[in-house]
Design a protein around this motif. Structure first.
Motif, PDB file in Angstrom:
ATOM      1  N   ALA A  16       8.010   8.466  -3.239  1.00  0.00           N
ATOM      2  CA  ALA A  16       8.307   7.407  -2.275  1.00  0.00           C
ATOM      3  C   ALA A  16       9.808   7.327  -2.029  1.00  0.00           C
ATOM      4  O   ALA A  16      10.590   7.185  -2.965  1.00  0.00           O
ATOM      5  CB  ALA A  16       7.784   6.070  -2.779  1.00  0.00           C
TER       6      ALA A  16
ATOM      7  N   ARG B 123       4.299  -0.640   3.217  1.00  0.00           N
ATOM      8  CA  ARG B 123       3.725   0.647   2.838  1.00  0.00           C
ATOM      9  C   ARG B 123       4.819   1.595   2.362  1.00  0.00           C
ATOM     10  O   ARG B 123       5.799   1.833   3.087  1.00  0.00           O
ATOM     11  CB  ARG B 123       2.983   1.265   4.023  1.00  0.00           C
TER      12      ARG B 123
ATOM     13  N   SER C 292       0.825  -1.200   0.000  1.00  0.00           N
ATOM     14  CA  SER C 292       0.000   0.000   0.000  1.00  0.00           C
ATOM     15  C   SER C 292       0.864   1.258   0.000  1.00  0.00           C
ATOM     16  O   SER C 292       2.098   1.201  -0.022  1.00  0.00           O
ATOM     17  CB  SER C 292      -0.912  -0.001   1.235  1.00  0.00           C
ATOM     18  N   GLY C 293       0.213   2.410   0.025  1.00  0.00           N
ATOM     19  CA  GLY C 293       0.917   3.677   0.104  1.00  0.00           C
ATOM     20  C   GLY C 293       1.269   4.216  -1.266  1.00  0.00           C
ATOM     21  O   GLY C 293       0.482   4.111  -2.223  1.00  0.00           O
ATOM     22  N   LEU C 294       2.471   4.776  -1.386  1.00  0.00           N
ATOM     23  CA  LEU C 294       2.883   5.503  -2.585  1.00  0.00           C
ATOM     24  C   LEU C 294       3.396   4.568  -3.678  1.00  0.00           C
ATOM     25  O   LEU C 294       4.560   4.596  -4.083  1.00  0.00           O
ATOM     26  CB  LEU C 294       3.946   6.538  -2.208  1.00  0.00           C
TER      27      LEU C 294
ATOM     28  N   VAL D 145       6.297   5.203   1.666  1.00  0.00           N
ATOM     29  CA  VAL D 145       6.070   6.506   2.295  1.00  0.00           C
ATOM     30  C   VAL D 145       7.153   7.483   1.838  1.00  0.00           C
ATOM     31  O   VAL D 145       8.213   7.092   1.349  1.00  0.00           O
ATOM     32  CB  VAL D 145       6.087   6.395   3.838  1.00  0.00           C
TER      33      VAL D 145
END
Length: 234
Positions: free
Chosen positions: A138, A203, A81-83, A205
């Motif tokens: 990211a 993730r 997930s995330g960027l 970030v």
């Protein structure tokens, strides 16, 4: 994503863990014996230290909860997930279907003990990232455990330098629950607290949060002494 979590106990402090090792309270377990199914003989000791089994390659099993989270292989999911350009929700079989990497590498604990030539197998984290596609902003990854408590992080540069592995097998067999199965992270050239067990989420970030032990005094950069000159910092 539903997490299978155990009720957290009072978190261990760095002083407690180091003191436990000095006093001989720390659990010493057999890596190969655990991989052979002997993990069922383990029980919790105090706030998250396992009892020991003698002989063989000597691992000391630490947790920050009482006992180990139970994640059936057929219901395991790894959230990406995330960027990322493409997020993912991977099953255990999805990981097995990806290109596999095998190597032997020492596991080194920050408290001083180590186990040489541990055979690891899994998916290079770098290969997984190529599929997910980190966005330009990211800069790092955060990792989360199914225990609901433990976290860790790496910069993207560190991912490349260390050849971090999303591990499904160890000593030629599927990871046991005690060793972080079904899936854990292993980060060569860094101390063991970076190698998060019971991996539930990766993730991407722009700026990472220090991990569980780092918030309690451990160095954010966890290079072992033999690799302290390697680049990449958080």
């Amino acid at each position: 994503m539903a997490l299978s979590q155990s009720e957290p106990s009072k978190p261990l402090t760095r002083r407690f863990v180091l003191g436990a090792i000095v006093l001989g309270v720390g659990g010493v377990v057999t890596g190969k014996a655990l991989q052979g199914g002997a993990s069922t003989a383990l029980s919790s000791l105090g706030s998250g230290l396992a009892q020991y089994l003698p002989g063989g390659d000597r691992f000391r099993i630490y947790t920050v909860i009482n006992g180990f989270p139970s994640i059936p292989v057929d219901s395991y999911r790894l959230k990406v997930s995330g960027l990322f350009l493409k997020g993912a929700d991977l099953s255990y079989n999805d990981l097995l279907d990806m290109p596999q990497t095998h190597f032997d590498h020492r596991f080194q604990c920050v408290t001083g003990w180590s186990v040489p030539n541990v055979p690891w197998r899994g998916v290079l984290l770098e290969d997984l990232l190529k599929v997910a596609g980190p966005m330009r902003e990211a800069q790092a990854l955060e990792f989360y455990s199914y225990d609901g408590v433990y976290t860790e992080s790496l910069t993207l540069d560190q991912v490349q330098v260390t050849k971090a592995l999303v591990v499904t097998h160890m000593y030629g067999a599927p990871l046991t629950q005690a060793h972080g199965g079904p899936v854990r992270l292993f980060v060569p050239s860094m101390y063991g607290y970076k190698s998060i067990k019971w991996l539930s989420e990766i993730r991407a970030v722009s700026s990472p949060t220090p991990g569980y032990w780092e918030q309690q005094g451990y160095p954010v950069n966890a290079w072992t002494s033999s690799n302290g000159s390697l680049g990449g910092v958080i």
